[in-house]
Motif scaffolding. Structure first.
Motif, mmCIF file in Angstrom:
data_model
loop_
_atom_site.group_PDB
_atom_site.id
_atom_site.type_symbol
_atom_site.label_atom_id
_atom_site.label_comp_id
_atom_site.label_asym_id
_atom_site.label_seq_id
_atom_site.Cartn_x
_atom_site.Cartn_y
_atom_site.Cartn_z
ATOM 1 N N GLU A 1 0.826 -1.213 0.000
ATOM 2 C CA GLU A 1 0.000 0.000 0.000
ATOM 3 C C GLU A 1 0.858 1.260 0.000
ATOM 4 O OE1 GLU A 1 -2.899 2.289 3.113
ATOM 5 O OE2 GLU A 1 -3.014 0.101 3.049
ATOM 6 N N ASN A 2 1.941 1.251 0.801
ATOM 7 C CA ASN A 2 2.826 2.419 0.848
ATOM 8 C C ASN A 2 3.533 2.645 -0.482
ATOM 9 O OD1 ASN A 2 2.163 3.090 3.459
ATOM 10 N ND2 ASN A 2 3.896 2.003 4.362
ATOM 11 N N VAL A 3 3.920 1.573 -1.143
ATOM 12 C CA VAL A 3 4.579 1.700 -2.448
ATOM 13 C C VAL A 3 3.614 2.311 -3.461
ATOM 14 C CG1 VAL A 3 5.607 0.413 -4.364
ATOM 15 C CG2 VAL A 3 6.197 -0.175 -2.007
ATOM 16 N N GLN B 1 5.379 10.414 11.605
ATOM 17 C CA GLN B 1 4.676 9.187 11.213
ATOM 18 C C GLN B 1 4.461 8.280 12.414
ATOM 19 O OE1 GLN B 1 3.440 8.722 8.062
ATOM 20 N NE2 GLN B 1 4.135 10.822 7.865
ATOM 21 N N GLU C 1 7.700 15.791 8.787
ATOM 22 C CA GLU C 1 6.798 14.760 8.262
ATOM 23 C C GLU C 1 7.298 13.352 8.594
ATOM 24 O OE1 GLU C 1 3.774 15.110 6.821
ATOM 25 O OE2 GLU C 1 4.025 17.206 7.368
ATOM 26 N N ARG D 1 4.006 1.434 14.022
ATOM 27 C CA ARG D 1 3.082 0.291 13.976
ATOM 28 C C ARG D 1 3.398 -0.717 15.070
ATOM 29 N NH1 ARG D 1 1.372 -0.674 7.792
ATOM 30 N NH2 ARG D 1 0.864 1.490 7.459
ATOM 31 N N ARG E 1 12.595 2.320 15.819
ATOM 32 C CA ARG E 1 12.139 3.186 14.731
ATOM 33 C C ARG E 1 13.333 3.922 14.157
ATOM 34 N NH1 ARG E 1 8.632 8.318 14.270
ATOM 35 N NH2 ARG E 1 8.046 8.132 12.091
ATOM 36 N N ARG F 1 1.055 4.277 -2.798
ATOM 37 C CA ARG F 1 0.898 5.697 -2.439
ATOM 38 C C ARG F 1 2.087 6.509 -2.903
ATOM 39 N NH1 ARG F 1 0.065 5.642 3.630
ATOM 40 N NH2 ARG F 1 1.137 7.612 3.362
ATOM 41 N N ALA F 2 3.302 5.957 -2.720
ATOM 42 C CA ALA F 2 4.517 6.666 -3.140
ATOM 43 C C ALA F 2 4.539 6.869 -4.648
ATOM 44 C CB ALA F 2 5.752 5.899 -2.687
ATOM 45 N N ARG F 3 4.124 5.872 -5.388
ATOM 46 C CA ARG F 3 4.093 5.985 -6.857
ATOM 47 C C ARG F 3 3.087 7.036 -7.308
ATOM 48 N NH1 ARG F 3 4.918 -0.348 -8.198
ATOM 49 N NH2 ARG F 3 7.184 -0.267 -8.161
#
Length: 169
Positions: free
Chosen positions: A2-4, A32, A28, A35, A41, A6-8
């Motif tokens: 999902e993150n990939v 974040q 930013e 999880r 982190r 969104r990044a694309r």
């Protein structure tokens, strides 16, 4: 995955304007949500270290990043021929990470891969050292942080007195 995706989507509409917004990027990245709290982190920051957009005062940026970081560790990678290594070393060091520098993409890929292979396997996290019964002082480093596969931990210090003692890690 999902993150990939969104990044694309973000990259597809991104227009490079030729500035470096270090303060905003750190804000930013450090904001974040985590999880899993049991995993260290790490924030990996690639830049030339030359803030040109938004806040450009180095002291303000480093102070704000320390306030935002919490228990995050910032690893700064300086890229290019003209990198502000002093700033990036300070940023990384005060936030429990380290700085590294390279000039070209091939070198960057190799060094980031080595970095990832190392930090992907934490052996111990949030290390603390106590020396009960000994009058220890000038112990360095004060913050032992995390220990990753392939790393070593070196602690130096002094103590007063004599006799048996214990070191608890």
């Amino acid at each position: 995955v999902e993150n990939v995706a969104r990044a694309r989507r973000f990259a597809a509409h991104f227009v490079a304007a030729g500035g470096t917004a270090i303060h905003g990027a750190l804000r930013e990245g450090l904001a974040q949500q985590r999880r899993a709290s049991s995993i260290p982190r790490l924030v990996v920051f690639l830049t030339d270290g030359m803030p040109t957009v938004g806040e450009t005062n180095i002291a303000t940026i480093t102070n704000d990043a320390a306030a935002w970081a919490g228990d995050s560790r910032v690893y700064a990678f300086g890229v290019g021929d003209d990198v502000n290594t002093t700033f990036l070393d300070q940023l990384a060091q005060q936030n429990g990470g380290v700085g590294d520098y390279f000039q070209d993409g091939a070198e960057m890929e190799r060094r980031i891969t080595v970095f990832f292979d190392r930090v992907a396997f934490p052996v111990f996290t949030d290390l603390h050292l106590s020396i009960p019964g000994a009058s220890a002082y000038d112990v360095y480093p004060r913050d032992l942080g995390h220990l990753y596969r392939g790393d070593q931990l070196l602690v130096v210090g002094r103590y007063r007195g004599d006799g048996p003692g214990r070191v608890v890690l």
